[in-house]
Scaffold this motif. Structure first.
Motif, PDB file in Angstrom:
ATOM      1  N   TYR A 172      -5.195   5.444  -4.915  1.00 59.48           N
ATOM      2  CA  TYR A 172      -4.079   6.065  -5.652  1.00 59.48           C
ATOM      3  C   TYR A 172      -4.059   5.604  -7.118  1.00 59.48           C
ATOM      4  N   GLU A 174       1.409   4.128  -2.921  1.00 60.21           N
ATOM      5  CA  GLU A 174       1.002   5.531  -2.701  1.00 60.21           C
ATOM      6  C   GLU A 174       2.177   6.453  -3.025  1.00 60.21           C
ATOM      7  N   GLN A 225       0.828  -1.210   0.000  1.00 60.18           N
ATOM      8  CA  GLN A 225       0.000   0.000   0.000  1.00 60.18           C
ATOM      9  C   GLN A 225       0.871   1.273   0.000  1.00 60.18           C
TER      10      GLN A 225
END
Ligand code: T6T
Length: 348
Positions: free
Chosen positions: A156, A135, A131
Protein backbone atom coordinates in the motif's frame (compact mmCIF):
# COMPACT_ATOMS: atom_id res chain seq x y z
CA UNK A 1 14.02 18.51 -10.29
CA UNK A 2 16.89 18.20 -7.86
CA UNK A 3 18.88 15.00 -8.00
CA UNK A 4 20.85 13.33 -5.29
CA UNK A 5 22.61 10.03 -5.02
CA UNK A 6 22.10 7.92 -1.98
CA UNK A 7 24.41 4.98 -1.49
CA UNK A 8 22.44 1.80 -1.14
CA UNK A 9 23.48 -0.59 1.61
CA UNK A 10 26.12 1.79 2.88
CA UNK A 11 26.16 -0.19 6.12
CA UNK A 12 28.16 -2.84 4.29
CA UNK A 13 31.00 -0.36 4.12
CA UNK A 14 31.60 -0.45 7.84
CA UNK A 15 32.23 -4.16 7.84
CA UNK A 16 35.65 -3.61 6.39
CA UNK A 17 36.68 -0.91 8.83
CA UNK A 18 38.42 -1.25 12.18
CA UNK A 19 36.39 -0.47 15.27
CA UNK A 20 38.12 2.85 15.73
CA UNK A 21 37.29 4.02 12.21
CA UNK A 22 34.46 6.24 11.05
CA UNK A 23 32.59 5.66 7.83
CA UNK A 24 31.90 8.64 5.65
CA UNK A 25 28.59 7.19 4.60
CA UNK A 26 26.31 10.06 5.49
CA UNK A 27 24.76 11.40 2.34
CA UNK A 28 25.03 15.12 2.00
CA UNK A 29 21.81 17.04 2.08
CA UNK A 30 20.32 17.16 -1.38
CA UNK A 31 21.20 20.34 -3.16
CA UNK A 32 19.99 21.90 -6.35
CA UNK A 33 21.93 20.33 -9.17
CA UNK A 34 22.79 17.21 -7.23
CA UNK A 35 24.93 15.89 -4.42
CA UNK A 36 26.46 12.47 -4.09
CA UNK A 37 26.81 10.37 -0.98
CA UNK A 38 30.23 8.92 -0.40
CA UNK A 39 31.43 5.75 1.29
CA UNK A 40 34.80 4.42 2.28
CA UNK A 41 34.12 1.03 0.71
CA UNK A 42 34.75 0.75 -3.03
CA UNK A 43 32.91 -2.61 -2.98
CA UNK A 44 29.67 -1.17 -1.61
CA UNK A 45 26.67 -1.97 -3.79
CA UNK A 46 25.60 0.42 -6.53
CA UNK A 47 23.98 3.68 -5.49
CA UNK A 48 20.23 4.19 -5.45
CA UNK A 49 19.40 7.35 -7.30
CA UNK A 50 16.75 9.42 -5.57
CA UNK A 51 15.20 12.22 -7.57
CA UNK A 52 13.87 14.87 -5.28
CA UNK A 53 11.48 17.68 -6.18
CA UNK A 54 12.60 21.31 -6.23
CA UNK A 55 9.23 22.66 -5.00
CA UNK A 56 5.76 21.29 -4.37
CA UNK A 57 2.94 22.44 -6.63
CA UNK A 58 0.92 23.35 -3.52
CA UNK A 59 1.16 23.44 0.25
CA UNK A 60 0.38 19.77 0.93
CA UNK A 61 -0.76 18.58 4.35
CA UNK A 62 1.72 15.89 5.41
CA UNK A 63 1.25 14.14 8.74
CA UNK A 64 4.24 12.46 10.39
CA UNK A 65 3.47 9.70 12.92
CA UNK A 66 6.51 8.76 14.95
CA UNK A 67 7.08 5.30 16.43
CA UNK A 68 7.20 6.94 19.85
CA UNK A 69 7.27 10.56 21.02
CA UNK A 70 10.37 11.84 22.80
CA UNK A 71 12.82 9.42 21.13
CA UNK A 72 15.80 11.37 19.77
CA UNK A 73 15.81 9.15 16.68
CA UNK A 74 12.32 10.32 15.73
CA UNK A 75 12.99 13.88 16.89
CA UNK A 76 15.91 13.99 14.45
CA UNK A 77 13.66 12.53 11.76
CA UNK A 78 11.10 15.25 12.47
CA UNK A 79 13.83 17.90 12.14
CA UNK A 80 14.86 16.51 8.72
CA UNK A 81 11.24 16.32 7.56
CA UNK A 82 10.42 19.85 8.73
CA UNK A 83 13.51 21.34 7.09
CA UNK A 84 12.67 19.68 3.78
CA UNK A 85 9.02 20.74 4.09
CA UNK A 86 10.21 24.34 4.41
CA UNK A 87 12.37 23.89 1.28
CA UNK A 88 9.51 22.48 -0.77
CA UNK A 89 6.71 24.70 0.56
CA UNK A 90 4.61 22.04 2.29
CA UNK A 91 3.47 21.56 5.88
CA UNK A 92 4.55 18.66 8.11
CA UNK A 93 2.72 18.07 11.39
CA UNK A 94 4.27 15.58 13.82
CA UNK A 95 2.81 13.45 16.59
CA UNK A 96 3.57 10.12 18.22
CA UNK A 97 2.32 7.73 20.90
CA UNK A 98 3.74 7.87 24.42
CA UNK A 99 5.04 4.30 24.05
CA UNK A 100 6.25 2.27 21.09
CA UNK A 101 2.98 0.36 21.10
CA UNK A 102 0.47 -0.34 18.30
CA UNK A 103 -2.48 -0.08 20.69
CA UNK A 104 -1.47 3.56 21.24
CA UNK A 105 -0.36 4.33 17.67
CA UNK A 106 -3.41 2.86 15.88
CA UNK A 107 -5.97 5.34 17.32
CA UNK A 108 -3.70 8.23 16.32
CA UNK A 109 -3.40 6.83 12.79
CA UNK A 110 -7.16 6.24 12.60
CA UNK A 111 -7.96 9.84 13.48
CA UNK A 112 -5.31 11.16 11.07
CA UNK A 113 -6.75 8.91 8.34
CA UNK A 114 -10.27 10.24 9.00
CA UNK A 115 -9.05 13.75 8.16
CA UNK A 116 -7.66 12.51 4.78
CA UNK A 117 -4.37 14.40 4.69
CA UNK A 118 -2.42 14.41 1.43
CA UNK A 119 0.28 12.12 2.81
CA UNK A 120 1.26 10.25 5.94
CA UNK A 121 4.85 9.51 6.89
CA UNK A 122 4.78 6.76 9.50
CA UNK A 123 7.06 4.42 11.46
CA UNK A 124 4.61 1.56 12.15
CA UNK A 125 5.05 0.06 15.62
CA UNK A 126 4.17 -3.52 14.70
CA UNK A 127 4.38 -5.52 11.48
CA UNK A 128 0.96 -7.15 11.94
CA UNK A 129 -1.19 -4.77 14.00
CA UNK A 130 -0.54 -1.71 11.81
CA UNK A 131 -1.09 -3.52 8.47
CA UNK A 132 -4.90 -3.10 8.29
CA UNK A 133 -5.00 0.51 9.54
CA UNK A 134 -2.36 1.50 6.98
CA UNK A 135 -4.19 -0.27 4.15
CA UNK A 136 -7.31 1.68 5.20
CA UNK A 137 -5.40 4.98 5.16
CA UNK A 138 -4.09 4.28 1.66
CA UNK A 139 -7.56 3.18 0.49
CA UNK A 140 -8.92 6.54 1.69
CA UNK A 141 -6.65 8.23 -0.86
CA UNK A 142 -3.72 9.31 1.34
CA UNK A 143 -0.18 8.62 0.10
CA UNK A 144 1.70 6.51 2.64
CA UNK A 145 5.47 6.73 3.05
CA UNK A 146 7.07 4.31 5.51
CA UNK A 147 9.96 5.82 7.40
CA UNK A 148 12.18 3.45 9.44
CA UNK A 149 9.88 0.50 10.19
CA UNK A 150 7.54 -1.41 7.88
CA UNK A 151 4.67 -3.95 8.02
CA UNK A 152 4.13 -7.48 6.72
CA UNK A 153 2.96 -6.38 3.27
CA UNK A 154 3.91 -2.78 2.51
CA UNK A 155 2.40 -2.85 -1.00
CA UNK A 156 0.00 0.00 0.00
CA UNK A 157 3.01 2.31 0.50
CA UNK A 158 4.33 4.78 -2.04
CA UNK A 159 7.86 4.47 -0.72
CA UNK A 160 9.73 2.88 2.20
CA UNK A 161 12.88 4.52 3.54
CA UNK A 162 15.06 2.79 6.13
CA UNK A 163 18.54 1.80 7.23
CA UNK A 164 20.05 -1.54 6.28
CA UNK A 165 19.00 -2.98 9.62
CA UNK A 166 20.12 -6.56 9.00
CA UNK A 167 23.48 -5.31 7.74
CA UNK A 168 23.74 -3.11 10.82
CA UNK A 169 23.23 -6.11 13.09
CA UNK A 170 26.00 -7.95 11.30
CA UNK A 171 28.24 -4.89 11.56
CA UNK A 172 27.58 -4.75 15.31
CA UNK A 173 28.72 -8.36 15.65
CA UNK A 174 31.86 -7.65 13.62
CA UNK A 175 32.65 -4.78 15.98
CA UNK A 176 32.16 -7.01 19.05
CA UNK A 177 34.29 -9.73 17.45
CA UNK A 178 37.13 -7.25 16.89
CA UNK A 179 36.95 -6.20 20.51
CA UNK A 180 36.94 -9.85 21.69
CA UNK A 181 39.27 -11.72 19.32
CA UNK A 182 39.24 -14.82 21.58
CA UNK A 183 35.44 -15.16 21.27
CA UNK A 184 33.01 -16.01 24.08
CA UNK A 185 29.36 -15.55 25.01
CA UNK A 186 27.38 -12.74 23.37
CA UNK A 187 23.77 -11.65 23.64
CA UNK A 188 21.32 -9.15 22.21
CA UNK A 189 19.12 -6.72 24.13
CA UNK A 190 16.14 -5.97 21.89
CA UNK A 191 12.78 -4.24 22.42
CA UNK A 192 9.84 -6.44 21.33
CA UNK A 193 9.32 -9.04 18.63
CA UNK A 194 7.22 -7.81 15.69
CA UNK A 195 9.11 -4.57 15.08
CA UNK A 196 10.65 -4.86 11.64
CA UNK A 197 13.81 -2.86 12.30
CA UNK A 198 14.98 -4.42 15.53
CA UNK A 199 13.96 -7.92 14.37
CA UNK A 200 16.17 -7.43 11.30
CA UNK A 201 19.06 -6.20 13.47
CA UNK A 202 18.71 -9.23 15.74
CA UNK A 203 18.69 -11.52 12.70
CA UNK A 204 21.80 -9.88 11.23
CA UNK A 205 23.63 -10.21 14.54
CA UNK A 206 22.46 -13.76 15.23
CA UNK A 207 23.36 -15.05 11.76
CA UNK A 208 26.82 -13.51 12.08
CA UNK A 209 27.43 -15.03 15.54
CA UNK A 210 26.34 -18.44 14.33
CA UNK A 211 28.82 -18.31 11.45
CA UNK A 212 31.71 -17.75 13.88
CA UNK A 213 32.43 -20.85 16.01
CA UNK A 214 34.46 -18.85 18.57
CA UNK A 215 31.25 -17.22 19.83
CA UNK A 216 28.22 -18.57 21.69
CA UNK A 217 24.84 -16.88 21.18
CA UNK A 218 22.71 -16.45 24.29
CA UNK A 219 18.94 -16.00 23.83
CA UNK A 220 17.76 -12.52 22.87
CA UNK A 221 16.23 -10.48 25.71
CA UNK A 222 13.19 -8.22 25.16
CA UNK A 223 13.13 -4.99 27.18
CA UNK A 224 9.85 -3.58 25.80
CA UNK A 225 11.75 -0.41 24.83
CA UNK A 226 12.11 0.45 28.53
CA UNK A 227 15.60 1.33 29.85
CA UNK A 228 14.78 0.18 33.42
CA UNK A 229 13.64 -3.22 32.14
CA UNK A 230 16.74 -3.51 29.95
CA UNK A 231 18.94 -2.70 32.95
CA UNK A 232 17.26 -5.40 35.08
CA UNK A 233 17.47 -7.96 32.28
CA UNK A 234 21.14 -7.16 31.81
CA UNK A 235 21.89 -7.56 35.53
CA UNK A 236 20.12 -10.94 35.60
CA UNK A 237 21.91 -12.09 32.44
CA UNK A 238 25.29 -11.20 33.96
CA UNK A 239 24.41 -13.05 37.16
CA UNK A 240 23.52 -16.16 35.19
CA UNK A 241 26.43 -15.85 32.73
CA UNK A 242 29.18 -13.72 34.32
CA UNK A 243 31.48 -14.58 31.41
CA UNK A 244 29.44 -12.69 28.77
CA UNK A 245 31.99 -10.81 26.63
CA UNK A 246 29.73 -8.76 24.37
CA UNK A 247 26.24 -7.30 24.14
CA UNK A 248 24.51 -5.84 21.10
CA UNK A 249 21.81 -3.38 22.19
CA UNK A 250 19.43 -3.12 19.25
CA UNK A 251 18.13 0.41 19.78
CA UNK A 252 18.42 3.60 21.79
CA UNK A 253 16.38 2.67 24.89
CA UNK A 254 17.66 -0.88 25.15
CA UNK A 255 21.17 0.57 24.88
CA UNK A 256 20.59 3.04 27.70
CA UNK A 257 19.41 0.24 29.99
CA UNK A 258 22.13 -2.18 28.91
CA UNK A 259 24.79 0.38 29.78
CA UNK A 260 23.26 0.92 33.23
CA UNK A 261 23.04 -2.84 33.87
CA UNK A 262 26.64 -3.46 32.84
CA UNK A 263 27.89 -0.53 34.93
CA UNK A 264 25.90 -1.56 38.01
CA UNK A 265 27.26 -5.10 37.73
CA UNK A 266 30.80 -3.67 37.73
CA UNK A 267 31.44 -5.31 34.36
CA UNK A 268 32.33 -2.31 32.22
CA UNK A 269 35.92 -3.52 31.91
CA UNK A 270 35.07 -6.97 30.57
CA UNK A 271 31.76 -6.65 28.70
CA UNK A 272 31.96 -4.87 25.34
CA UNK A 273 28.73 -3.14 24.36
CA UNK A 274 27.88 -2.06 20.81
CA UNK A 275 24.53 -0.44 20.19
CA UNK A 276 22.35 0.89 17.42
CA UNK A 277 21.51 4.62 17.50
CA UNK A 278 23.26 7.67 18.88
CA UNK A 279 21.15 9.55 21.41
CA UNK A 280 22.88 11.93 23.83
CA UNK A 281 22.72 9.39 26.72
CA UNK A 282 24.34 6.78 24.51
CA UNK A 283 27.12 9.22 23.68
CA UNK A 284 27.61 9.82 27.42
CA UNK A 285 27.94 6.05 27.99
CA UNK A 286 30.47 5.91 25.15
CA UNK A 287 32.51 8.73 26.66
CA UNK A 288 32.39 7.05 30.08
CA UNK A 289 33.63 3.79 28.56
CA UNK A 290 30.57 1.62 29.28
CA UNK A 291 29.76 1.38 25.57
CA UNK A 292 32.42 0.90 22.91
CA UNK A 293 30.64 1.75 19.63
CA UNK A 294 27.39 3.25 18.34
CA UNK A 295 25.85 2.44 14.97
CA UNK A 296 24.33 5.84 14.21
CA UNK A 297 21.51 5.85 11.68
CA UNK A 298 20.58 8.86 9.56
CA UNK A 299 17.13 9.78 10.86
CA UNK A 300 17.32 13.34 9.52
CA UNK A 301 17.96 12.03 6.02
CA UNK A 302 15.13 9.47 6.37
CA UNK A 303 12.71 12.28 7.32
CA UNK A 304 13.98 14.51 4.53
CA UNK A 305 13.53 11.81 1.89
CA UNK A 306 10.16 10.91 3.37
CA UNK A 307 8.89 14.39 2.52
CA UNK A 308 10.57 14.26 -0.90
CA UNK A 309 8.90 10.96 -1.80
CA UNK A 310 5.49 12.13 -0.56
CA UNK A 311 5.66 15.32 -2.64
CA UNK A 312 6.98 13.44 -5.68
CA UNK A 313 4.05 11.02 -5.44
CA UNK A 314 1.50 13.83 -5.03
CA UNK A 315 2.89 15.84 -7.93
CA UNK A 316 3.37 12.88 -10.29
CA UNK A 317 7.16 13.05 -9.98
CA UNK A 318 9.66 10.24 -9.78
CA UNK A 319 9.23 8.05 -6.71
CA UNK A 320 11.85 5.59 -5.47
CA UNK A 321 9.88 2.73 -3.90
CA UNK A 322 12.67 1.50 -1.61
CA UNK A 323 15.41 3.77 -0.26
CA UNK A 324 18.17 2.52 2.01
CA UNK A 325 20.13 4.95 4.13
CA UNK A 326 23.55 4.60 5.71
CA UNK A 327 25.36 4.51 9.03
CA UNK A 328 28.17 6.19 10.85
CA UNK A 329 30.10 4.21 13.43
CA UNK A 330 30.84 6.40 16.43
CA UNK A 331 33.58 5.43 18.88
CA UNK A 332 35.51 7.30 21.56
CA UNK A 333 38.07 8.12 18.86
CA UNK A 334 35.76 10.12 16.60
CA UNK A 335 32.93 11.21 18.90
CA UNK A 336 34.38 14.70 19.19
CA UNK A 337 35.41 14.81 15.52
CA UNK A 338 33.79 13.32 12.42
CA UNK A 339 31.30 11.30 14.45
CA UNK A 340 29.83 14.35 16.21
CA UNK A 341 27.62 15.23 13.22
CA UNK A 342 25.94 11.84 13.42
CA UNK A 343 24.71 12.27 17.02
CA UNK A 344 20.92 12.59 17.20
CA UNK A 345 19.13 15.83 18.08
CA UNK A 346 17.03 16.34 21.21
CA UNK A 347 15.19 19.28 19.61
CA UNK A 348 15.06 20.90 16.17
O1 T6T B 1 16.33 2.45 16.52
C1 T6T B 1 15.33 3.41 16.32
C2 T6T B 1 14.41 2.94 15.25
O2 T6T B 1 15.13 2.65 14.08
C3 T6T B 1 13.66 1.68 15.70
O3 T6T B 1 12.74 1.29 14.72
C4 T6T B 1 12.98 1.89 17.03
O4 T6T B 1 13.92 2.39 17.97
C5 T6T B 1 14.57 3.62 17.62
O5 T6T B 1 13.60 4.60 17.46
C6 T6T B 1 15.49 4.08 18.73
O6 T6T B 1 14.82 4.18 19.94
Amino acid sequence: MRHTLLKAAVGVAILTLPISACTSSKPEAPASGGAAASTADPNAPAATTVTVPAKASKNYNIQFLQGVAGDEFYISMQCGAEAEAANLGVTVTTQGPQKFDPTLQKPILDSVTAATPDAILIAPTDVTAMQGPLEAAAAAGTKIVLVDTTTEDPSYATSAIASDNEGGGKAAFDAIAKLNPAGGKVMVMSTDPGISTVDARVKGFEDAVKSNPAFTYLPVQYSHNDPATASNLMSSALQKDPDIVGVFAANLFSAEGTATGVRQAGKAETVKVVSFDAGPNQVKALQEGTVQALVAQQPGIIGQYGVDMAVAALDGGQVTPKVQTGFTIITKDNVNGDGADAVYQSAC
